[in-house]
Design an enzyme around this catalytic site. Structure first.
Site, mmCIF file in Angstrom:
data_model
loop_
_atom_site.group_PDB
_atom_site.id
_atom_site.type_symbol
_atom_site.label_atom_id
_atom_site.label_comp_id
_atom_site.label_asym_id
_atom_site.label_seq_id
_atom_site.Cartn_x
_atom_site.Cartn_y
_atom_site.Cartn_z
ATOM 1 N N GLY A 250 0.609 -0.843 -0.297
ATOM 2 C CA GLY A 250 -0.226 -0.221 -0.073
ATOM 3 C C GLY A 250 1.109 0.911 0.337
ATOM 4 N N ASP A 251 2.026 1.636 0.627
ATOM 5 C CA ASP A 251 2.927 2.606 0.576
ATOM 6 C C ASP A 251 3.188 2.811 -0.766
ATOM 7 O OD1 ASP A 251 2.271 2.460 3.512
ATOM 8 O OD2 ASP A 251 4.193 1.226 3.435
#
Length: 306
Positions: A250-251
């Site tokens: 997600g990052d």
């Protein structure tokens, strides 16, 4: 300049155990130690994509020194606050037939050190980008994200918030440039079951109505959806590959979105590169490298749904 903040970084100690047995002495066959923290992950991928950025945050003790030493090798700028007491936390992640994690609490951050970090934000300029990502340490007030966004409200700074629950809902009125809940987090935000793409779009638009400028929904193996500032809905499929590592995916998507947007202010390119970076990390042992990002980018496509 792009800035990230990691409030509660860690040294992540990953151990692989063949057949873990509770209550017995188990021996790992592989160990890895690396610096953990959502902001640091975003900074790493941004640097990989050729974008200069500065990582802010707190470190403490010998573990904090090791975190700093490892981060220096990644190439991005560091402007960290060093706490006088305690140690940066160690997170133990054991991978066997099931994955088990024990995350440390982290050191106490007093008001003097918090003010030191906040004062660094006063040097941000119009046009800068700030990424607020991850949970808040127990020693900090729950409204720290709101405090930061209120402090910067008179400056033309694009703030990205990658958080969940009330932490996310409470900052929407400050009009974050981007938020990135996944499918399950979207359900939790609205306390409902979401069954199809139409319902995902419906609830994502509600977050936009509450203040978010862009809403990016990660759907894992089912791709990603973006409800953009110009009210278009974009869908990007996911690449085919073996899921090796979900940590940092997600990052990586957030970093890729920023890099894609900054190319030519195209939201289609933003979700395309964001999805490629998220998928590339999922298919890698660690955070993705440029070669894997380029490979995944070629395998996925973006379509405009609305």
């Amino acid at each position: 300049m792009i800035y990230t903040i990691t409030f509660n970084p860690s040294l992540d100690y990953v151990m692989k155990v063949k057949d873990f047995e509770e209550g017995k002495t188990n021996r790992s066959y592989q160990e890895t130690i690396y610096p953990g923290g959502k902001g640091f992950n975003v900074s790493t991928i941004l640097q990989c994509l050729g974008l200069e950025n500065t990582a802010l945050g707190f470190i403490a003790g010998f573990t904090g020194k090791e975190i700093e030493d490892q981060l220096k090798k990644r190439g991005f700028n560091l402007d960290l606050c060093v706490l006088d007491e305690g140690i940066s936390r160690i997170n133990v992640k054991m991978k066997s037939t099931k994955e088990t994690e024990i995350n440390g609490n982290g050191p106490n951050i007093n008001n003097i050190k918090l003010d030191e970090l906040l004062s660094k934000l006063d040097y941000l300029n119009n046009g800068d980008i700030l990424i607020l990502a991850g949970s808040i340490p127990s020693s900090l007030p729950d409204n720290i994200y709101e405090t930061i966004m209120k402090r910067l409200i008179l400056k033309k700074i694009k703030v990205i918030v990658d958080a969940t629950g009330e932490l996310l809902l409470n900052v929407l009125s400050y009009r974050p440039f981007l938020i990135k809940p996944n499918h399950h987090e979207l359900e939790e935000l609205f306390k409902t079951k979401i069954n199809n793409q139409e319902e995902i779009i419906f609830y994502a638009k509600k977050l936009k109505e509450q203040g978010a400028i862009n809403v990016l929904i990660s759907l894992g193996k089912d791709g990603a959806l973006l409800i953009s500032e110009d009210n278009h809905v974009y869908f990007c499929n996911s690449a085919k590959g073996e899921l090796i590592n979900s940590v940092g995916s997600g990052d990586s998507m957030v970093a890729g979105f920023i890099a894609g947007y900054l190319k030519n202010k195209s939201y289609q390119e933003a979700i395309h590169l964001g999805s490629a970076c998220g998928g590339a990390t999922a298919f890698s042992d660690d955070l993705a490298k440029k070669e894997m990002i380029d490979k995944v980018y070629q395998q996925i496509n973006v379509e405009v749904i609305e």
